[in-house]
Scaffold this active site. Structure first.
Site, PDB file in Angstrom:
ATOM      1  N   GLU A   1       0.873  -1.387   0.123  1.00  0.00           N
ATOM      2  CA  GLU A   1       0.055   0.122  -0.153  1.00  0.00           C
ATOM      3  C   GLU A   1       0.796   1.020  -0.062  1.00  0.00           C
ATOM      4  OE1 GLU A   1      -3.791  -1.487   2.348  1.00  0.00           O
ATOM      5  OE2 GLU A   1      -2.101  -0.956   3.636  1.00  0.00           O
TER       6      GLU A   1
HETATM    7  C1  TNX Z   1      -4.215  -4.075   4.806  1.00  0.00           C
HETATM    8  S1  TNX Z   1      -2.825  -6.435   4.251  1.00  0.00           S
HETATM    9  C2  TNX Z   1      -3.147  -3.632   5.387  1.00  0.00           C
HETATM   10  C3  TNX Z   1      -3.031  -3.397   6.716  1.00  0.00           C
HETATM   11  C4  TNX Z   1      -4.322  -3.465   7.280  1.00  0.00           C
HETATM   12  C5  TNX Z   1      -5.035  -4.642   7.059  1.00  0.00           C
HETATM   13  C6  TNX Z   1      -6.465  -4.514   7.919  1.00  0.00           C
HETATM   14  C7  TNX Z   1      -1.747  -5.289   4.344  1.00  0.00           C
HETATM   15  C8  TNX Z   1      -0.425  -5.664   3.605  1.00  0.00           C
HETATM   16  N1  TNX Z   1      -1.954  -3.893   4.641  1.00  0.00           N
HETATM   17  O1  TNX Z   1      -2.042  -2.173   6.723  1.00  0.00           O
HETATM   18  O2  TNX Z   1      -3.970  -3.550   8.845  1.00  0.00           O
HETATM   19  O3  TNX Z   1      -5.283  -4.318   5.918  1.00  0.00           O
HETATM   20  O4  TNX Z   1      -6.971  -5.964   7.530  1.00  0.00           O
END
Ligand code: TNX
Length: 484
Positions: free
Chosen positions: A300
Site C-alpha cells: 500500500e
Molecule cells: C491491509 S494487508 C493492510 C494493513 C491493514 C489490514 C487490515 C496489508 C499488507 N496491509 O495495513 O492493517 O489491511 O485488515
C-alpha cells in the site's frame, strides 16, 4: 485418535490404550542438548497433567516396558520436520530425523492424552495406533500486528505456545506502521522512544528493547518457531517520520497518528539519509535474527511514486542480502524486480504471478480466508470487513494449490494467518479472533489436501473447544460448530 489438529499425513488407530503410570520414564537416544530439551518439554507437560515424576533417562541401555522412547534416526522420508509415533499398550515410540520432528510428535502425543475419568483428573491415557506425519508446507506462519496496538512480551509468549501446539513454525511480527514503532534500534533511538509512544487511539503503546526481543526469539526457537521481523516500508512509516524530521522530504516531523487509515505516508526516497536509516535498521534487526528472513513490508505505498518504489525495493533487497538475509515483502513487491530468493506474501492475489515469473516463491495470506482480523459476521464485536466476513468454514475450506490459476503447489512456500490489530487491545481479543480460524490455517499448512475436509475439521475442533475452555482460552463459539 480422531480429534487431532492438524490431521496427520497417515494414521492407523488400533483401538487399545496406553496409560501413563507413576513409574513411567522418558527414554531418549541419542541424548544431545536438543533432544534432552524436547524431552524436558514433554516431561514438563506430562508432569503438569499427572504429578508423576517422569524422569528423563539419557541413552538407556535396553528397552523397558511402559516407557516413552524418543529417538533420532535416519529416515529421509521424514524430512526435517516429520515424525513417526507408535502407541501400544506397552509404550510410546516416537522417532524422527531431527529434534524438530520429535517436537511435532510430542505435540501430537499431548493432543492424544486425556485423563482416565473426570474422577481421576491426574491420570493420563491415550488411544493406541501408529502415525507417520510430515508437513505439506515449509512455511506455516502466523503474523501478529504489534504496531497498531502493542502487546507485551508475555502475551507474545502465550501466543507462541499456541502456535507451537498446532505445529506452526513462523511468527511474523509486524513491528512498525503509521501508528507505532515497536523495536529498539540503537543507532536511531527515537524510533522507539518517540515512534513507540503512539498507537491506534493512543491506547497500548510501547516497544521491545533489544534484550526483550532476543528473549522472544529464544523462546520461539525453543519451540522451533522462527521469528520473522517486519519493518514496513516505504509506506506505513508515519511513526518513523514522526520520530525523525530528516526522514521527511520537507524536513518537518509528522504528528503521531492514532487513526486507522492506510496509504498516506512515505519515506523520502530521494534522500540518501533514508538508505542510511534503512541500512542501520536492517543491520541491527539482522543481528537480532537467527532466522533467514527480514520482511520489508512494501504494501500500500500509495503515497510513493511508482518508479521510485521500484528502485527502492531493489535497493532494499540489496541491503537485506548484504546482511545475509532473504527479503520477504507483501505481494506488491512482485511488480518490481526482485531476486529468486525473495518471497512475496499474497494478501489480495494480484501480483503473485509477477513474483513467480521472477523465480520467487509465495506465501499465501488471502484476506478472505487467512485474515484473522476480518469479522466473523456482521455482529462480530472486533475486526474489520474489507475482505468480507470470514467464518470458520471460510478460513478452512480452501486449497492453496487451487487458489489462483497462476500459482502451483511448487510456487508456494507456505501459508500464513495474519492478525492485524486496529481493533484489538487484549490477549483475549487476539485469541477470540484466532480461534477457531488459526487452527484451520494450521491444518491447511500441515495436512495433505486429500485427507482433510470441513465436516471432519468441524467435528475435531469441537473437542479442542472443550480444552480451550478448560484452559481459559477466549475463543469464538462459531455457530457452524457443535461445541461440546
Ligand atoms: C491491509 S494487508 C493492510 C494493513 C491493514 C489490514 C487490515 C496489508 C499488507 N496491509 O495495513 O492493517 O489491511 O485488515
Amino acid at each position: 485418535m480422531n480429534h487431532l489438529i492438524p490431521l496427520p499425513a497417515s494414521l492407523l488407530p488400533t483401538q487399545l490404550e496406553f496409560q501413563l503410570g507413576p513409574d513411567t520414564q522418558i527414554l531418549v537416544a541419542p541424548a544431545t542438548p536438543e533432544t534432552l530439551r524436547v524431552s524436558e518439554f514433554l516431561a514438563a507437560a506430562l508432569r503438569r497433567a499427572t504429578d508423576y515424576a517422569l524422569p528423563i533417562v539419557p541413552d538407556p541401555p535396553a528397552h523397558a516396558r511402559d516407557q516413552i522412547f524418543l529417538t533420532l534416526h535416519d529416515d529421509s522420508t521424514l524430512g526435517a520436520e516429520g515424525y513417526e509415533l507408535n502407541l501400544t499398550p506397552d509404550g510410546v515410540f516416537l522417532r524422527a530425523q531431527t529434534p524438530a520432528g520429535l517436537f511435532y510428535g510430542i505435540q501430537t502425543l499431548l493432543q492424544l492424552g486425556a485423563p482416565l475419568s473426570a474422577q481421576e483428573p491426574k491420570t493420563w491415557r491415550a488411544a493406541t495406533g501408529s502415525i507417520r506425519d510430515v508437513p505439506r508446507f515449509a512455511w506455516r506462519g502466523a503474523m501478529l500486528d504489534v504496531a497498531r496496538h502493542f502487546f507485551s512480551v508475555q502475551d507474545i509468549k502465550r501466543y507462541i505456545d499456541w502456535l507451537a501446539a498446532y505445529k506452526l513454525n513462523r511468527l511474523h511480527l509486524h513491528l512498525s506502521d503509521d501508528q507505532g514503532w515497536r523495536i529498539e534500534i540503537k543507532t536511531w533511538d527515537k524510533l522507539a522512544t518517540i515512534g513507540g509512544s503512539g498507537s491506534v487511539g493512543g491506547k497500548k503503546s510501547g516497544y521491545y528493547t533489544q534484550d526483550e526481543y532476543r528473549e522472544l526469539v529464544a523462546y520461539a526457537a525453543e519451540r522451533f518457531i522462527v521469528i520473522v521481523p517486519e519493518i514496513d516500508t516505504p509506506g506505513h512509516t508515519n511513526a518513523a517520520l514522526a520520530a525523525y524530521p530528516e526522514l521527511n522530504c520537507d524536513g518537518v516531523a509528522r504528528e503521531l497518528y492514532t487513526g486507522i487509515e492506510v496509504g498516506f505516508s512515505s519515506l523520502c526516497l530521494d534522500k540518501e539519509i533514508t538508505y542510511q536509516f534503512l541500512e542501520d535498521v536492517i543491520r541491527e534487526l539482522a543481528a537480532l535474527t537467527p532466522g533467514e528472513f527480514i520482511h520489508i513490508g512494501g504494501d500500500e505505498a500509495h503515497a510513493t511514486d511508482k518508479t521510485a518504489y521500484t528502485q527502492f525495493i531493489a535497493r532494499v533487497e540489496t541491503i537485506v542480502e548484504k546482511y545475509g538475509k532473504r527479503m520477504v515483502g507483501w505481494e506488491e513487491i512482485g511488480q518490481t524486480k526482485i531476486s529468486a530468493r525473495a518471497i512475496a506474501q499474497l494478501w489480495r492475489g494480484e501480483y503473485g504471478a509477477q513474483a513467480i515469473q521472477q523465480g520467487a516463491q509465495v506465501i499465501l495470506s488471502p484476506g478472505k480466508h487467512a485474515y484473522l482480523d476480518m469479522q466473523y459476521n456482521e455482529q462480530s464485536p472486533l475486526g474489520l470487513h474489507w475482505a468480507g466476513y470470514v467464518e470458520a468454514q471460510d478460513a478452512y475450506a480452501w486449497d492453496p494449490a487451487t487458489f489462483s490459476a497462476d500459482i502451483g503447489e511448487s510456487n508456494i512456500l507456505g501459508v500464513e494467518a495474519a492478525l492485524w490489530s486496529e481493533t484489538l487491545l487484549t490477549f483475549d481479543d487476539i485469541t477470540f479472533m484466532a480461534f477457531p480460524r488459526l487452527t484451520a490455517i494450521a491444518e491447511i499448512a500441515w495436512s495433505p489436501q486429500a485427507a482433510r475436509n470441513w465436516e471432519s475439521y468441524r467435528q475435531r475442533v469441537a473437542a479442542h473447544g472443550a480444552r480451550w475452555q478448560a484452559l481459559g482460552l477466549h475463543f469464538y463459539r462459531s455457530p457452524q460448530i457443535d461445541w461440546e
